[in-house]
Scaffold this motif. Structure first.
Motif: not given
Length: 102
Positions: A46-47, A57-62, A91-93
């Motif tokens: 998704e980029g 935060e990235d870990a929780m997203l995964v 996250r992307l924005f």
């Protein structure tokens, strides 16, 4: 955050209480690790550039995405939960905004 930490969080989120000490537990843990890898790959497609080892935060997203994939397989859910979609979009924005500011 280590892969083991992600796996432990995912097991808690899914309500799975097995350890890798048994044959069945090892199979379940291997499958969950595959879901974590699939989630990381899908998010990257998704980029979004992930940093799961330094960014909680990235870990929780995964972890949330992997949980969604697991539940989708199990319950046949057709749509991604709105909360997860919002988190991915945010996250992307924010990533794109930081890139534009540089």
């Amino acid at each position: 955050m280590s892969e083991k930490d992600l796996l432990d969080m995912l097991k808690i989120d899914l309500g799975i209480c097995v350890t890798g000490e048994t044959v069945q537990g090892a199979r379940i843990e291997k499958a969950l690790k595959n879901y974590i890898q699939l989630a990381e790959s899908a998010i990257t497609c998704e980029g979004i550039q992930l940093d799961t080892y330094d960014n909680h935060e990235d870990a929780m997203l995964v972890m949330m995405y992997a949980g969604y994939l697991y539940r989708k397989r199990e319950a046949g859910a057709r749509y991604m939960p709105k909360q997860l979609r919002y988190m991915l979009n945010n996250r992307l924005f924010s990533q794109k905004a930081r890139e534009d500011a540089e």
